[in-house]
Write a protein that holds these residues in place. Structure first.
Motif, PDB file in Angstrom:
ATOM      1  N   PRO A  98       0.824  -1.210   0.000  1.00 44.79           N
ATOM      2  CA  PRO A  98       0.000   0.000   0.000  1.00 44.79           C
ATOM      3  C   PRO A  98       0.864   1.267   0.000  1.00 44.79           C
ATOM      4  CG  PRO A  98       0.145  -0.836   2.222  1.00 44.79           C
ATOM      5  CD  PRO A  98       0.929  -1.797   1.350  1.00 44.79           C
ATOM      6  N   TYR A  99       2.037   1.182  -0.614  1.00 41.69           N
ATOM      7  CA  TYR A  99       2.907   2.340  -0.790  1.00 41.69           C
ATOM      8  C   TYR A  99       3.555   2.239  -2.167  1.00 41.69           C
ATOM      9  CZ  TYR A  99       5.840  -1.299   1.394  1.00 41.69           C
ATOM     10  OH  TYR A  99       6.416  -2.492   1.742  1.00 41.69           O
ATOM     11  N   PHE A 100       3.949   3.382  -2.717  1.00 42.71           N
ATOM     12  CA  PHE A 100       4.620   3.421  -4.007  1.00 42.71           C
ATOM     13  C   PHE A 100       6.058   2.932  -3.859  1.00 42.71           C
ATOM     14  CE2 PHE A 100       1.482   6.962  -4.606  1.00 42.71           C
ATOM     15  CZ  PHE A 100       0.734   6.348  -5.598  1.00 42.71           C
ATOM     16  N   SER A 101       6.648   2.499  -4.966  1.00 43.19           N
ATOM     17  CA  SER A 101       8.042   2.051  -4.948  1.00 43.19           C
ATOM     18  C   SER A 101       8.778   2.558  -6.180  1.00 43.19           C
ATOM     19  CB  SER A 101       8.118   0.527  -4.872  1.00 43.19           C
ATOM     20  OG  SER A 101       7.364  -0.071  -5.911  1.00 43.19           O
ATOM     21  N   ILE A 191       6.927  12.356  -7.144  1.00 44.14           N
ATOM     22  CA  ILE A 191       6.231  11.189  -6.592  1.00 44.14           C
ATOM     23  C   ILE A 191       6.054  11.343  -5.087  1.00 44.14           C
ATOM     24  CG2 ILE A 191       6.359   8.697  -6.235  1.00 44.14           C
ATOM     25  CD1 ILE A 191       8.037   8.574  -8.825  1.00 44.14           C
ATOM     26  N   GLU A 192       7.101  11.825  -4.440  1.00 43.14           N
ATOM     27  CA  GLU A 192       7.048  11.995  -2.987  1.00 43.14           C
ATOM     28  C   GLU A 192       5.960  12.997  -2.587  1.00 43.14           C
ATOM     29  OE1 GLU A 192      10.170  12.794   0.706  1.00 43.14           O
ATOM     30  OE2 GLU A 192      10.831  12.948  -1.375  1.00 43.14           O
ATOM     31  N   ARG A 193       5.854  14.084  -3.322  1.00 41.71           N
ATOM     32  CA  ARG A 193       4.824  15.079  -3.017  1.00 41.71           C
ATOM     33  C   ARG A 193       3.423  14.488  -3.186  1.00 41.71           C
ATOM     34  NH1 ARG A 193       8.373  18.527  -5.873  1.00 41.71           N
ATOM     35  NH2 ARG A 193       7.104  18.293  -7.755  1.00 41.71           N
ATOM     36  N   ASN A 197       0.356  13.235   0.105  1.00 43.15           N
ATOM     37  CA  ASN A 197      -1.025  13.700   0.222  1.00 43.15           C
ATOM     38  C   ASN A 197      -2.060  12.617  -0.094  1.00 43.15           C
ATOM     39  OD1 ASN A 197      -0.260  16.401   0.860  1.00 43.15           O
ATOM     40  ND2 ASN A 197       0.227  16.734  -1.295  1.00 43.15           N
ATOM     41  N   ALA A 198      -1.579  11.417  -0.450  1.00 45.90           N
ATOM     42  CA  ALA A 198      -2.500  10.331  -0.806  1.00 45.90           C
ATOM     43  C   ALA A 198      -2.744   9.420   0.393  1.00 45.90           C
ATOM     44  CB  ALA A 198      -1.931   9.525  -1.968  1.00 45.90           C
ATOM     45  N   LYS A 199      -3.928   8.868   0.476  1.00 42.72           N
ATOM     46  CA  LYS A 199      -4.225   7.885   1.496  1.00 42.72           C
ATOM     47  C   LYS A 199      -3.647   6.532   1.074  1.00 42.72           C
ATOM     48  CE  LYS A 199      -8.546  10.004   3.088  1.00 42.72           C
ATOM     49  NZ  LYS A 199     -10.006   9.802   3.282  1.00 42.72           N
ATOM     50  N   GLU A 201      -4.877   3.631   1.426  1.00 40.39           N
ATOM     51  CA  GLU A 201      -5.914   2.831   0.768  1.00 40.39           C
ATOM     52  C   GLU A 201      -6.021   3.190  -0.703  1.00 40.39           C
ATOM     53  OE1 GLU A 201      -6.287   4.635   3.447  1.00 40.39           O
ATOM     54  OE2 GLU A 201      -6.853   3.294   5.108  1.00 40.39           O
ATOM     55  N   SER A 202      -5.916   4.472  -1.013  1.00 44.97           N
ATOM     56  CA  SER A 202      -5.976   4.926  -2.405  1.00 44.97           C
ATOM     57  C   SER A 202      -4.764   4.454  -3.195  1.00 44.97           C
ATOM     58  CB  SER A 202      -6.071   6.461  -2.458  1.00 44.97           C
ATOM     59  OG  SER A 202      -7.228   6.922  -1.803  1.00 44.97           O
ATOM     60  N   ILE A 203      -3.591   4.475  -2.554  1.00 48.09           N
ATOM     61  CA  ILE A 203      -2.375   3.996  -3.214  1.00 48.09           C
ATOM     62  C   ILE A 203      -2.502   2.521  -3.568  1.00 48.09           C
ATOM     63  CG2 ILE A 203       0.088   3.531  -2.894  1.00 48.09           C
ATOM     64  CD1 ILE A 203       0.211   6.053  -1.155  1.00 48.09           C
ATOM     65  N   SER A 204      -3.015   1.734  -2.626  1.00 51.87           N
ATOM     66  CA  SER A 204      -3.176   0.294  -2.847  1.00 51.87           C
ATOM     67  C   SER A 204      -4.118   0.023  -4.019  1.00 51.87           C
ATOM     68  CB  SER A 204      -3.706  -0.363  -1.570  1.00 51.87           C
ATOM     69  OG  SER A 204      -3.809  -1.755  -1.728  1.00 51.87           O
ATOM     70  N   ILE A 205      -5.250   0.731  -4.060  1.00 51.64           N
ATOM     71  CA  ILE A 205      -6.224   0.542  -5.146  1.00 51.64           C
ATOM     72  C   ILE A 205      -5.626   0.962  -6.482  1.00 51.64           C
ATOM     73  CG2 ILE A 205      -8.438   1.349  -6.054  1.00 51.64           C
ATOM     74  CD1 ILE A 205      -9.361   1.584  -3.104  1.00 51.64           C
ATOM     75  N   MET A 206      -4.925   2.087  -6.496  1.00 53.00           N
ATOM     76  CA  MET A 206      -4.326   2.596  -7.723  1.00 53.00           C
ATOM     77  C   MET A 206      -3.287   1.620  -8.277  1.00 53.00           C
ATOM     78  SD  MET A 206      -2.174   6.141  -8.183  1.00 53.00           S
ATOM     79  CE  MET A 206      -3.341   6.953  -7.085  1.00 53.00           C
ATOM     80  N   ARG A 207      -2.434   1.101  -7.404  1.00 52.26           N
ATOM     81  CA  ARG A 207      -1.382   0.191  -7.851  1.00 52.26           C
ATOM     82  C   ARG A 207      -1.984  -1.097  -8.393  1.00 52.26           C
ATOM     83  NH1 ARG A 207       2.271  -1.880  -4.544  1.00 52.26           N
ATOM     84  NH2 ARG A 207       3.995  -1.629  -6.015  1.00 52.26           N
ATOM     85  N   HIS A 208      -3.029  -1.605  -7.737  1.00 49.03           N
ATOM     86  CA  HIS A 208      -3.676  -2.834  -8.196  1.00 49.03           C
ATOM     87  C   HIS A 208      -4.332  -2.632  -9.559  1.00 49.03           C
ATOM     88  CE1 HIS A 208      -5.793  -6.656  -8.004  1.00 49.03           C
ATOM     89  NE2 HIS A 208      -6.907  -6.015  -8.307  1.00 49.03           N
ATOM     90  N   ALA A 209      -4.911  -1.446  -9.769  1.00 47.85           N
ATOM     91  CA  ALA A 209      -5.640  -1.180 -11.002  1.00 47.85           C
ATOM     92  C   ALA A 209      -4.733  -1.177 -12.225  1.00 47.85           C
ATOM     93  CB  ALA A 209      -6.371   0.163 -10.898  1.00 47.85           C
ATOM     94  N   VAL A 210      -3.504  -0.735 -12.078  1.00 50.05           N
ATOM     95  CA  VAL A 210      -2.604  -0.639 -13.236  1.00 50.05           C
ATOM     96  C   VAL A 210      -1.720  -1.869 -13.394  1.00 50.05           C
ATOM     97  CG1 VAL A 210      -2.564   1.865 -13.131  1.00 50.05           C
ATOM     98  CG2 VAL A 210      -0.801   0.557 -11.920  1.00 50.05           C
TER      99      VAL A 210
END
Length: 231
Positions: A98-101, A191-193, A197-199, A201-210
């Protein structure tokens, strides 16, 4: 950077701030026990599922992002079945986090280092970088071929693995293996900025979608596995 820690002489962890964790990687020969080091890193990445961290940045501590030593690798070539499970878990944790990499790549990016890099959301390559997915290991030990197919297509993935071909920054950029060149200094900051500001939960959903798997992922894994068994 903020607080730092060293994991089994192979990984160095530093927290730039509350939201960003940097993980430095050394050559596998630096580890007293590589399988143990991978297991501890799995624990760290899992712990980051909870808490404020929203961006993990992998980078090389020395000249290379992750380079194998031929003599060392020959002596330590066989990874136990448990070790392979730890590698799969490590990559799975990065893939589903649930975090970007981001992987900031320099010099040689080989074997496990290449697997980690392509599992990350973004790959930033220096002019001297080169990918090799099977430099000193058997074809059956190339992990996450399905993810490679997602990025560059089945034919190019097959070609890189079977021919053990190195791929340099310009080609990597052209085929989508690299996201940006290292001279783009604002890339990670942007990306850090956004991550701050992202939740989660939103990061997890976004990463799964792509990251929906391609229909021929299993096919490339079976072909590579079959050729490895035949050899």
């Amino acid at each position: 950077m903020g607080d730092s820690d060293i994991i089994q002489d192979m990984f160095r962890v530093e927290y730039k701030n509350e939201y960003t964790c940097y993980i430095g990687m050394q050559a596998p020969k630096s580890a007293v026990d590589m399988e143990a080091a991978i297991g501890v890193l799995c624990g760290l990445l899992h712990d980051l599922y909870e808490g404020p961290v929203k961006l993990v940045v992998f980078h090389g501590i020395t000249t290379d992002f992750y380079a194998c030593d031929y003599e060392y690798d020959q002596a330590k070539r066989t990874i136990s079945p448990v070790g392979n499970q730890k590698v799969d878990l490590l990559l799975d944790l990065i893939l589903k986090a649930p975090y970007f990499s981001v992987s900031m790549l320099s010099g040689c990016v080989e074997d496990l280092g290449a697997d980690i890099a392509i599992t990350s959301d973004w790959r930033i390559m220096s002019e001297t970088s080169q990918f090799c997915f099977a430099s000193h290991r058997g074809l059956a030990n190339v992990r996450y071929t399905g993810r490679l197919v997602e990025l560059i297509g089945s034919f190019k993935a097959f070609d890189l693995i079977i021919r053990r071909r190195c791929i340099f920054v310009n080609e990597a950029m052209n085929i989508g293996l690299a996201t940006a060149k290292a001279d783009n200094e604002d890339f990670v900051e942007a990306i850090e900025r956004h991550a701050k500001n992202a939740k989660k939960e939103s990061i997890s959903i976004m990463r799964h979608a792509v990251r929906s798997p391609a229909s021929n992922d299993i096919g490339i894994e079976r072909i590579v596995g079959s050729i490895a068994a035949a050899n």
